[in-house]
Design an enzyme around this catalytic site. Sequence first.
Site, PDB file in Angstrom:
ATOM      1  N   GLY A 257       9.722  -0.760   4.788  1.00 11.82           N
ATOM      2  CA  GLY A 257       9.823   0.241   3.721  1.00 11.82           C
ATOM      3  C   GLY A 257       8.682   1.231   3.700  1.00 11.82           C
ATOM      4  O   GLY A 257       8.610   2.068   2.807  1.00 11.82           O
ATOM      5  N   GLY A 258       7.743   1.115   4.677  1.00 11.79           N
ATOM      6  CA  GLY A 258       6.584   2.007   4.666  1.00 11.79           C
ATOM      7  C   GLY A 258       5.546   1.591   3.643  1.00 11.79           C
ATOM      8  O   GLY A 258       4.670   2.361   3.284  1.00 11.79           O
TER       9      GLY A 258
ATOM     10  N   ALA B 192       3.883  -1.450   4.101  1.00  8.00           N
ATOM     11  CA  ALA B 192       3.009  -2.370   4.848  1.00  8.00           C
ATOM     12  C   ALA B 192       3.103  -3.822   4.385  1.00  8.00           C
ATOM     13  O   ALA B 192       2.096  -4.515   4.246  1.00  8.00           O
ATOM     14  CB  ALA B 192       1.558  -1.879   4.822  1.00  8.00           C
TER      15      ALA B 192
ATOM     16  N   LYS C 289       0.845  -1.198   0.000  1.00 11.74           N
ATOM     17  CA  LYS C 289       0.000   0.000   0.000  1.00 11.74           C
ATOM     18  C   LYS C 289       0.875   1.240   0.000  1.00 11.74           C
ATOM     19  O   LYS C 289       2.015   1.220   0.482  1.00 11.74           O
ATOM     20  CB  LYS C 289      -0.959   0.036   1.197  1.00 11.74           C
ATOM     21  CG  LYS C 289      -0.302   0.144   2.586  1.00 11.74           C
ATOM     22  CD  LYS C 289       0.043   1.554   3.036  1.00 11.74           C
ATOM     23  CE  LYS C 289       0.966   1.561   4.247  1.00 11.74           C
ATOM     24  NZ  LYS C 289       1.631   2.788   4.558  1.00 11.74           N
TER      25      LYS C 289
ATOM     26  N   GLY D  30       4.341  -6.389   6.060  1.00 11.54           N
ATOM     27  CA  GLY D  30       3.884  -7.280   7.133  1.00 11.54           C
ATOM     28  C   GLY D  30       2.353  -7.339   7.163  1.00 11.54           C
ATOM     29  O   GLY D  30       1.761  -8.413   7.296  1.00 11.54           O
ATOM     30  N   SER D  31       1.725  -6.189   7.002  1.00  8.95           N
ATOM     31  CA  SER D  31       0.254  -6.143   6.997  1.00  8.95           C
ATOM     32  C   SER D  31      -0.298  -6.937   5.823  1.00  8.95           C
ATOM     33  O   SER D  31      -1.326  -7.621   5.951  1.00  8.95           O
ATOM     34  CB  SER D  31      -0.224  -4.691   6.899  1.00  8.95           C
ATOM     35  OG  SER D  31       0.296  -3.942   7.968  1.00  8.95           O
ATOM     36  N   ALA D  32       0.371  -6.861   4.677  1.00  7.68           N
ATOM     37  CA  ALA D  32      -0.057  -7.640   3.504  1.00  7.68           C
ATOM     38  C   ALA D  32       0.003  -9.124   3.827  1.00  7.68           C
ATOM     39  O   ALA D  32      -0.917  -9.888   3.496  1.00  7.68           O
ATOM     40  CB  ALA D  32       0.838  -7.317   2.307  1.00  7.68           C
TER      41      ALA D  32
ATOM     42  N   PRO E  77       9.306  -4.401  -0.045  1.00  6.10           N
ATOM     43  CA  PRO E  77      10.456  -4.070   0.796  1.00  6.10           C
ATOM     44  C   PRO E  77      10.100  -4.148   2.286  1.00  6.10           C
ATOM     45  O   PRO E  77       9.010  -3.752   2.683  1.00  6.10           O
ATOM     46  CB  PRO E  77      10.784  -2.620   0.406  1.00  6.10           C
ATOM     47  CG  PRO E  77      10.136  -2.392  -0.910  1.00  6.10           C
ATOM     48  CD  PRO E  77       8.966  -3.334  -0.997  1.00  6.10           C
TER      49      PRO E  77
ATOM     50  N   ASP F  47      -3.001  -1.171   9.257  1.00  3.04           N
ATOM     51  CA  ASP F  47      -3.016  -1.245   7.787  1.00  3.04           C
ATOM     52  C   ASP F  47      -3.571  -2.575   7.263  1.00  3.04           C
ATOM     53  O   ASP F  47      -3.707  -2.744   6.048  1.00  3.04           O
ATOM     54  CB  ASP F  47      -1.579  -1.115   7.237  1.00  3.04           C
ATOM     55  CG  ASP F  47      -1.000   0.270   7.455  1.00  3.04           C
ATOM     56  OD1 ASP F  47      -1.779   1.230   7.608  1.00  3.04           O
ATOM     57  OD2 ASP F  47       0.241   0.386   7.460  1.00  3.04           O
TER      58      ASP F  47
HETATM   59  P1  ATP Z   1       4.340  -0.522   8.657  1.00  4.52           P
HETATM   60  O1  ATP Z   1       4.297   0.842   8.040  1.00  4.52           O
HETATM   61  O2  ATP Z   1       3.037  -1.268   8.657  1.00  4.52           O
HETATM   62  O3  ATP Z   1       5.097  -0.624   9.940  1.00  4.52           O
HETATM   63  P2  ATP Z   1       6.520  -1.313   6.965  1.00  4.52           P
HETATM   64  O4  ATP Z   1       6.264  -1.586   5.527  1.00  4.52           O
HETATM   65  O5  ATP Z   1       7.301  -0.091   7.301  1.00  4.52           O
HETATM   66  O6  ATP Z   1       5.118  -1.387   7.629  1.00  4.52           O
HETATM   67  P3  ATP Z   1       7.001  -4.090   7.446  1.00  4.52           P
HETATM   68  O7  ATP Z   1       7.780  -4.600   6.291  1.00  4.52           O
HETATM   69  O8  ATP Z   1       5.557  -4.397   7.490  1.00  4.52           O
HETATM   70  O9  ATP Z   1       7.257  -2.527   7.597  1.00  4.52           O
HETATM   71  O10 ATP Z   1       7.712  -4.645   8.761  1.00  4.52           O
HETATM   72  C1  ATP Z   1       8.018  -3.925   9.917  1.00  4.52           C
HETATM   73  C2  ATP Z   1       8.700  -4.883  10.896  1.00  4.52           C
HETATM   74  O11 ATP Z   1       7.784  -5.927  11.257  1.00  4.52           O
HETATM   75  C3  ATP Z   1       9.893  -5.629  10.297  1.00  4.52           C
HETATM   76  O12 ATP Z   1      11.085  -4.925  10.497  1.00  4.52           O
HETATM   77  C4  ATP Z   1       9.886  -6.971  11.039  1.00  4.52           C
HETATM   78  O13 ATP Z   1      10.696  -6.907  12.188  1.00  4.52           O
HETATM   79  C5  ATP Z   1       8.440  -7.164  11.540  1.00  4.52           C
HETATM   80  N1  ATP Z   1       7.691  -8.259  10.854  1.00  4.52           N
HETATM   81  C6  ATP Z   1       6.955  -9.210  11.450  1.00  4.52           C
HETATM   82  N2  ATP Z   1       6.382 -10.030  10.565  1.00  4.52           N
HETATM   83  C7  ATP Z   1       6.747  -9.602   9.345  1.00  4.52           C
HETATM   84  C8  ATP Z   1       6.461 -10.040   8.016  1.00  4.52           C
HETATM   85  N3  ATP Z   1       5.685 -11.098   7.764  1.00  4.52           N
HETATM   86  N4  ATP Z   1       6.999  -9.330   7.008  1.00  4.52           N
HETATM   87  C9  ATP Z   1       7.769  -8.255   7.257  1.00  4.52           C
HETATM   88  N5  ATP Z   1       8.091  -7.802   8.484  1.00  4.52           N
HETATM   89  C10 ATP Z   1       7.583  -8.469   9.533  1.00  4.52           C
END
Ligand code: ATP
Length: 300
Positions: A102-103, A105, A11, A107-109, A99, A141
């Site tokens: 990476g901002g 989401a 997202k 993990g949320s996906a 990524p 998210d």
């Molecule tokens: P958000 O803005 O939702 O925090 P993001 O894109 O910045 O998301 P994500 O890649 O979702 O960051 O991951 C943030 C942290 O969550 C990672 O550094 C990791 O330690 C933890 N994490 C736990 N489960 C997962 C997963 N399935 N995929 C990625 N990271 C995960």
Amino acid sequence: MSSLTVRAAAKINLRLGVGPVREDGYHPLITVYQAVGVYDDVTVTASPTWDVAVEPVGAVDVSAVPLDETNIAVRAGRLLVTHHGIDAAASIWVAKGIPVAGGMAGGSADAAATLVALDRLWELHTPDDELLSLAAQLGSDVPFALLGGTALGTGRGELVEPVPDAGGWWWVAVPSATGLSTAAVYQEHDRLGLGDRQLVPQGLLDALAAGSVEELGATLANDLERPALSLRPDLAAPHDAGLAAGAVAMLLSGSGPTWLALCRDHEHAHWVREGLVDAGFADAVAAPGPVAGAHVVEYA
Ligand code: ATP
């Protein structure tokens, strides 16, 4: 059916309006989400115990992804099991194109994809409103990752409502070699004393409905750009390189550090990506939006 694969998209936030921190520690948000064509594929297989494995797709660095019970995909699976009061577990395999930290989401996906995948694998027929409520318990998210498309997000981002979008947008995502902690960016936002009254971004919604790329470029805004740049002054370089490569506008993705270059069409995105690669941002990738939310792509 013994295994099943669900695809979930990254997202971006076309508008990220962040209010002052609430008593529960969350920030009130008014955001406009868009799902873009950068994906994680989550495959679930029935198993006597929970386990998770992550494989990078392309240049994604997966070293920060936990492979234990704290992985959000496992948390999603366990939450679904508890919700239905069943005794089941699964093996979860994530092919990660989004990524990490990476901002976007990622993990949320994965959480949204796991909810959908296990619901189908075990034929639980969980109603959509229950899946959305489980998703909201996993993270702000996650409900949007189920929905996809383009949506207005309120509350702490978990209340999502689709909005009209003429579609056909093209972005170039410019990941950073080093991730940025979402919590740290919000803390910096508070330290800088940012956050005021949040308004529905009508100009942006009008631009989306009209399909005007110039209007969209003029109305994109992210309140986390300032705190992210304050923590990471090096992020000015990809921003400036995107504009130099001809982007209509540059937008930080969520809490960063990924930047998004808004492009006029597919061909322009290709051209902007080439410019970014030439400027040293070799991992820049073109992505369309909006795309679908978590959906089944393979049964076995
Ligand atoms: P958000 O803005 O939702 O925090 P993001 O894109 O910045 O998301 P994500 O890649 O979702 O960051 O991951 C943030 C942290 O969550 C990672 O550094 C990791 O330690 C933890 N994490 C736990 N489960 C997962 C997963 N399935 N995929 C990625 N990271 C995960």
